[in-house]
Enzyme design. Structure first.
Site, PDB file in Angstrom:
ATOM      1  N   ASN A   1       9.444   8.073  25.872  1.00  0.00           N
ATOM      2  CA  ASN A   1      10.868   8.114  26.987  1.00  0.00           C
ATOM      3  C   ASN A   1      10.269   8.326  28.126  1.00  0.00           C
ATOM      4  O   ASN A   1       9.784   9.320  28.572  1.00  0.00           O
ATOM      5  CB  ASN A   1      11.814   9.337  26.227  1.00  0.00           C
ATOM      6  CG  ASN A   1      12.789   9.344  27.153  1.00  0.00           C
ATOM      7  OD1 ASN A   1      12.834   9.493  28.360  1.00  0.00           O
ATOM      8  ND2 ASN A   1      13.992   9.639  26.461  1.00  0.00           N
ATOM      9  N   LYS A   2      10.558   7.062  29.128  1.00  0.00           N
ATOM     10  CA  LYS A   2      10.030   7.599  30.613  1.00  0.00           C
ATOM     11  C   LYS A   2      10.837   8.460  31.339  1.00  0.00           C
ATOM     12  O   LYS A   2      10.005   9.401  32.132  1.00  0.00           O
ATOM     13  CB  LYS A   2      10.402   6.058  31.350  1.00  0.00           C
ATOM     14  CG  LYS A   2       9.794   4.758  30.680  1.00  0.00           C
ATOM     15  CD  LYS A   2       8.605   4.527  31.602  1.00  0.00           C
ATOM     16  CE  LYS A   2       7.897   3.092  30.985  1.00  0.00           C
ATOM     17  NZ  LYS A   2       7.728   2.984  29.618  1.00  0.00           N
ATOM     18  N   GLY A   3      11.955   8.944  31.085  1.00  0.00           N
ATOM     19  CA  GLY A   3      12.513   9.962  31.710  1.00  0.00           C
ATOM     20  C   GLY A   3      12.050  11.345  31.508  1.00  0.00           C
ATOM     21  O   GLY A   3      11.558  12.069  32.372  1.00  0.00           O
TER      22      GLY A   3
ATOM     23  N   ARG B   1      14.851  21.466  28.979  1.00  0.00           N
ATOM     24  CA  ARG B   1      13.195  20.932  28.909  1.00  0.00           C
ATOM     25  C   ARG B   1      12.561  21.999  29.869  1.00  0.00           C
ATOM     26  O   ARG B   1      11.400  22.471  29.291  1.00  0.00           O
ATOM     27  CB  ARG B   1      13.071  19.560  29.514  1.00  0.00           C
ATOM     28  CG  ARG B   1      11.866  18.907  29.248  1.00  0.00           C
ATOM     29  CD  ARG B   1      12.113  17.506  29.435  1.00  0.00           C
ATOM     30  NE  ARG B   1      12.640  16.983  28.031  1.00  0.00           N
ATOM     31  CZ  ARG B   1      14.037  16.387  28.483  1.00  0.00           C
ATOM     32  NH1 ARG B   1      14.324  16.250  29.689  1.00  0.00           N
ATOM     33  NH2 ARG B   1      14.519  16.134  27.340  1.00  0.00           N
TER      34      ARG B   1
ATOM     35  N   ASP C   1      11.586  16.948  21.465  1.00  0.00           N
ATOM     36  CA  ASP C   1      12.750  16.199  20.626  1.00  0.00           C
ATOM     37  C   ASP C   1      13.884  16.795  21.332  1.00  0.00           C
ATOM     38  O   ASP C   1      13.961  18.186  21.325  1.00  0.00           O
ATOM     39  CB  ASP C   1      12.564  16.399  19.090  1.00  0.00           C
ATOM     40  CG  ASP C   1      13.479  15.514  18.455  1.00  0.00           C
ATOM     41  OD1 ASP C   1      13.366  14.215  18.677  1.00  0.00           O
ATOM     42  OD2 ASP C   1      14.776  15.736  17.923  1.00  0.00           O
TER      43      ASP C   1
END
Ligand code: IMP
Length: 198
Positions: A9-11, A180, A69
């Site tokens: 996932n690039k983000g 995150r 995740d």
């Protein structure tokens, strides 16, 4: 010793790199693209599957593998999309498809705004053991997409204490309050201790 992030996932990769003062390699730069079946029933379980899979594929004990995740949970929808956030609109769905499915789902209930939270589960796997930490961000989702910043469900997520969505807010704000970021604050000291052992 090298630190590898087990995400395509690039983000997420961008956010990890911006929030860490350590060099992070994307697993795809070493192993190429690969699909990992995430079939656990929790964020923690899926984070461990991702980190363990990449650690095993690397076939070297010189790596620390980190995975994330994450997803968004909406109490009005019984916690959905939750661990299915990446495939809410079906297998292979794009971030935009998933975002619009969530907008359509709450709109079909006649709701313009409802509480939601993001969860991030970060797993760390190395020859010195396995660790998992979590972070959360609470707020509301709204039925109109606003702003282009962030990724995924950010254009409909309004963090607690703010009036703008994460699509509109300065990205520095997201980095200081996100699920995150909070999980990463717990992961950093573990990574530091592991690094010293190599
Ligand atoms: P994963 O890569 O399998 O963990 O899936 C994560 C899913 O949750 C993707 O659909 C993301 O778009 C969504 N998601 C996770 N974190 C965020 C975030 O910080 N902002 C927006 N969407 C997120």
């Amino acid at each position: 010793m090298k630190i590898v992030l087990a995400t395509g996932n690039k983000g997420k990769l961008r956010e990890f790199r911006e929030m860490c003062d350590i060099e992070i390699i994307a697993f795809s730069d070493i192993l190429g693209e690969m699909e990992i079946i995430e079939d656990a029933d929790s964020f923690k379980g899926n984070a461990l599957i991702k980190a363990r899979t990449i650690y095993e594929k690397l076939e070297s004990d010189e790596y620390i593998v980190i995975s994330d995740d994450s997803g968004i949970s909406v109490p009005l929808l019984g916690g959905e999309p939750g661990i299915y956030s990446a495939r809410y609109a079906g297998e292979g769905a794009s971030d935009k498809d998933n975002l619009h499915k969530l907008i359509d789902t709450i709109s079909s209930k006649g709701v313009k705004k409802t509480s939601a939270h993001y969860t991030a589960s970060i797993a760390i796997v190395s020859k010195y053991g396995e660790y998992v930490v979590h972070g959360w961000m609470y707020g509301d989702i709204i039925s109109t997409s606003r702003g282009e910043k962030g990724f995924g469900y950010d254009p409909i997520f309004v963090p607690l204490g703010y009036n703008l969505t994460l699509g509109e807010l300065d990205e520095e704000i997201k980095k200081s309050i996100s699920h995150r970021a909070k999980a990463l604050e717990l992961a950093k000291p573990i990574i530091e201790i592991l690094k010293r052992k190599f």
